[in-house]
Design a protein around this motif. Sequence first.
Motif, PDB file in Angstrom:
ATOM      1  N   GLU A 413       0.875  -1.164  -0.139  1.00  0.00           N
ATOM      2  CA  GLU A 413       0.056  -0.178   0.118  1.00  0.00           C
ATOM      3  C   GLU A 413       0.732   1.176   0.215  1.00  0.00           C
ATOM      4  O   GLU A 413       0.365   2.269  -0.733  1.00  0.00           O
ATOM      5  N   ASP A 414       1.892   1.238   0.706  1.00  0.00           N
ATOM      6  CA  ASP A 414       2.869   2.334   0.936  1.00  0.00           C
ATOM      7  C   ASP A 414       3.692   2.377  -0.613  1.00  0.00           C
ATOM      8  O   ASP A 414       4.288   3.527  -0.340  1.00  0.00           O
ATOM      9  N   GLY A 415       3.564   1.761  -1.358  1.00  0.00           N
ATOM     10  CA  GLY A 415       4.589   1.763  -2.678  1.00  0.00           C
ATOM     11  C   GLY A 415       5.794   1.572  -2.472  1.00  0.00           C
ATOM     12  O   GLY A 415       6.480   2.137  -2.921  1.00  0.00           O
ATOM     13  N   MET A 416       6.219   0.579  -1.643  1.00  0.00           N
ATOM     14  CA  MET A 416       7.531   0.057  -1.292  1.00  0.00           C
ATOM     15  C   MET A 416       8.124  -0.390  -2.726  1.00  0.00           C
ATOM     16  O   MET A 416       7.485  -0.988  -3.413  1.00  0.00           O
ATOM     17  N   ASP A 417       9.517  -0.133  -2.831  1.00  0.00           N
ATOM     18  CA  ASP A 417      10.180  -0.474  -4.214  1.00  0.00           C
ATOM     19  C   ASP A 417      10.805  -2.050  -4.033  1.00  0.00           C
ATOM     20  O   ASP A 417      10.706  -2.705  -4.971  1.00  0.00           O
ATOM     21  N   GLY A 418      11.238  -2.386  -2.969  1.00  0.00           N
ATOM     22  CA  GLY A 418      11.710  -3.549  -2.708  1.00  0.00           C
ATOM     23  C   GLY A 418      11.708  -3.965  -1.387  1.00  0.00           C
ATOM     24  O   GLY A 418      11.369  -3.206  -0.290  1.00  0.00           O
ATOM     25  N   ILE A 419      11.684  -5.405  -1.163  1.00  0.00           N
ATOM     26  CA  ILE A 419      11.426  -6.040   0.039  1.00  0.00           C
ATOM     27  C   ILE A 419      12.624  -7.044   0.337  1.00  0.00           C
ATOM     28  O   ILE A 419      12.649  -7.965  -0.368  1.00  0.00           O
ATOM     29  N   ILE A 420      13.409  -7.057   1.450  1.00  0.00           N
ATOM     30  CA  ILE A 420      14.313  -8.051   1.621  1.00  0.00           C
ATOM     31  C   ILE A 420      13.884  -8.748   2.869  1.00  0.00           C
ATOM     32  O   ILE A 420      13.724  -7.861   3.964  1.00  0.00           O
ATOM     33  N   LEU A 421      14.013  -9.915   2.813  1.00  0.00           N
ATOM     34  CA  LEU A 421      13.614 -10.728   3.840  1.00  0.00           C
ATOM     35  C   LEU A 421      13.904 -12.139   4.288  1.00  0.00           C
ATOM     36  O   LEU A 421      14.316 -12.686   3.129  1.00  0.00           O
ATOM     37  N   THR A 422      13.839 -12.870   5.245  1.00  0.00           N
ATOM     38  CA  THR A 422      13.937 -14.089   5.569  1.00  0.00           C
ATOM     39  C   THR A 422      12.612 -14.759   5.829  1.00  0.00           C
ATOM     40  O   THR A 422      11.981 -14.386   6.691  1.00  0.00           O
ATOM     41  N   PRO A 423      11.983 -15.477   4.709  1.00  0.00           N
ATOM     42  CA  PRO A 423      10.412 -15.718   4.698  1.00  0.00           C
ATOM     43  C   PRO A 423      10.347 -16.537   6.085  1.00  0.00           C
ATOM     44  O   PRO A 423      11.265 -17.414   6.435  1.00  0.00           O
ATOM     45  N   GLU A 424       9.239 -16.427   6.809  1.00  0.00           N
ATOM     46  CA  GLU A 424       8.804 -17.195   7.933  1.00  0.00           C
ATOM     47  C   GLU A 424       8.633 -18.632   7.630  1.00  0.00           C
ATOM     48  O   GLU A 424       9.025 -19.568   8.351  1.00  0.00           O
ATOM     49  N   ASP A 425       7.980 -18.781   6.427  1.00  0.00           N
ATOM     50  CA  ASP A 425       7.876 -20.416   5.916  1.00  0.00           C
ATOM     51  C   ASP A 425       7.904 -20.087   4.563  1.00  0.00           C
ATOM     52  O   ASP A 425       7.425 -19.633   3.825  1.00  0.00           O
ATOM     53  N   GLY A 440       4.546  -5.157  -8.190  1.00  0.00           N
ATOM     54  CA  GLY A 440       5.984  -4.687  -8.657  1.00  0.00           C
ATOM     55  C   GLY A 440       7.210  -4.555  -7.837  1.00  0.00           C
ATOM     56  O   GLY A 440       7.844  -3.644  -8.154  1.00  0.00           O
ATOM     57  N   VAL A 441       6.833  -4.945  -6.682  1.00  0.00           N
ATOM     58  CA  VAL A 441       7.755  -5.049  -5.668  1.00  0.00           C
ATOM     59  C   VAL A 441       9.113  -5.963  -5.874  1.00  0.00           C
ATOM     60  O   VAL A 441       8.872  -6.938  -6.060  1.00  0.00           O
ATOM     61  N   ALA A 442      10.214  -5.647  -5.768  1.00  0.00           N
ATOM     62  CA  ALA A 442      11.665  -6.339  -6.050  1.00  0.00           C
ATOM     63  C   ALA A 442      11.756  -7.037  -4.582  1.00  0.00           C
ATOM     64  O   ALA A 442      11.851  -6.642  -3.931  1.00  0.00           O
ATOM     65  N   ILE A 443      11.751  -8.241  -4.796  1.00  0.00           N
ATOM     66  CA  ILE A 443      11.929  -9.272  -3.752  1.00  0.00           C
ATOM     67  C   ILE A 443      13.230 -10.093  -3.421  1.00  0.00           C
ATOM     68  O   ILE A 443      13.557 -10.693  -4.700  1.00  0.00           O
TER      69      ILE A 443
END
Length: 664
Positions: A413-425, A440-443
Amino acid sequence: MDKREKNLLEEMSNPESLNSEKSKSSPEKARLKEPKLLNPISIVDAKIYNFVEWLQDLSFFKLTVMLSEGALLLAVVSYVITIPARNEQKIQEARNVLREESGHEYSDGRIAALKVLNNKSCQGNPGLEAAGANMANLTLNPCQSLSFSKSSLKVNKRSMDLSYSNLTGANLSGANLVGINLRGSNLQGANLAKANLKGADLTAVQLQGANLTQANLKKAILQDSNLDDSNLYGANLQSADFSEASLVKIRALWANSRNAIFHRAKLQSANFNRADLRGADFYKANLENATLRFADLSSTTKATGAQLKPTNLRETELKGADLWGAKMWSTFQIKRSKNWQETTKMPNWEQQIEQERLPRLRIALLKPETGQSLSDAYELGMRRAANRRVEIWGISHSSGVENEAQIINQLIEDGMDGIILTPEDPVKSLDALKLASDAGVAIITLDFCFDPIKAQDLAIACFNTNSFQMGYDSGQYIAQWTQKNLLSNSSSRQSVQIALVDGAVYDRYYPYLQGVSKAINESGILFKIVDSASVTSHSDILKIKKLLKNNPNVQILWGGSNLATETALTAVTESGLNNKVKVFGVLDLSKEKAEMLLDPNSPLELIIDQSGLQIGYDAVKKTISVLRKKSSGADYIEYPVKHRLLTKDGPDTVSDFLNEYGWF
């Protein structure tokens, strides 16, 4: 013998003189000629006579050679003369095979037959029946032929004609079908991922639900074709012609659609997020409810500064379209479309156009409450990689797939360009990440990689350590430490009591346990596993304290995750067992843990660091490169990460890392 008799004898031995004499002495007889009917016979008789005499002069060897050469010449001439007939026979045989194999999913015969037709000057087979056929990586190259005009030699190119074929559900992934004629064919549900269809004739083709991920459709003709619900993620659509085609609900994220033609095309609810649409022509196309978040609709390329044909939105239906973050070349560009006022745009979209500078990027790091030290290292590396046009958001959240999904939805919703994470599952996290990818978020994932097939249109990269090897290396060090500190003055057959504290309830932590188990079994030391416990939260410290109480002779605790090792360390310290029980395990470097390794009174003997600082730095650099269109966002790339063993035996190495992180 007198002279007269001698002359008579000479005349008899010379037929010519005898005949001459006869003709002189008998003029009537000389006028009697042989019948004309007998002339040919005489000629043939003479020729045969000459041939027989010639044969008599030949040696047997010469005769054999001449007969062999003649036979060879005759064979060559016969071969050349029969080439067209034999080619036609092979073509018919190949077509017969294609008919006979129409019901088989996989057929070597079908593939061989198509290649035969391809090799025979691209002989076609219109109406091919191959529904559900497996023909992955099939190669049908264009053919060349020469033709002569009045003043020049011309090279003609053509490709195979497979028009009006039934290829429903066929697997043609990775196939090389440059220029192929599939006009009017049925390819519904076909797999054409990474297929090369450059310049292909796909006019009026049925491609509903087809997989065209990263396919090459450059300059292909798809007029009046139906691609509803098809997947064109990362595809090359440069200069392709989709005039009057139906592309309802297509997924064309990250696609290169530069100079593509979409005249009067049906594009309702199409997804062009992050697509390159520079120079594309949407004249009178219907983009109602389509999403073009962060799509490039500008007219220049930053790399070269070259001017491109502006994206044309004249008379384009844009009612309900999402243009959040879309890059445009002018304010009137969108205002030439229909219902542009009813689109979703950034609040300052006109100002963004006027400034003509790179948009600010926002990249978020999801930091679960477990493994906080590693997340801190990631964030520090990310901030070092960022610049003035890149914002890093470190977002902490409670553990659990639901909490992770809630944060991801908010970032969309906030229009984030990229998300970096360690998935929970690895499975349950997919739904939320799919929504982010579609937006369109780069993951990028850290310390975990998805199955490459599932991740092809989900994430752009992963940075991952070898979990099994990390567990194995920790087990080897435990064996070395045990031999040096517990068995040096006693029998090597003395049993050593060890307890395993793991996080194997999560799939990604199980390889750690497999690795350490293998190493201690191969060590030759008699390790006795006296107990085992699983840790999923800090409250599980009660389990570890109970384990220590029930097993007073335990000498080693091994932790199979950051949380497990931290919990084991805290339990040993709070139980007053620092000098009796030693802790080894998977635990990322922090200032506190480094100081514990340098403290001789601490129970911590080993941690395995996952190079969090470097991973965070590299992950942001990769994200920026993709978002700035300097590298492809369609290719899912796995980056291996080398782990590092930090021990009490190597205080200098620990000090070096403290300097690297800036903690000294």
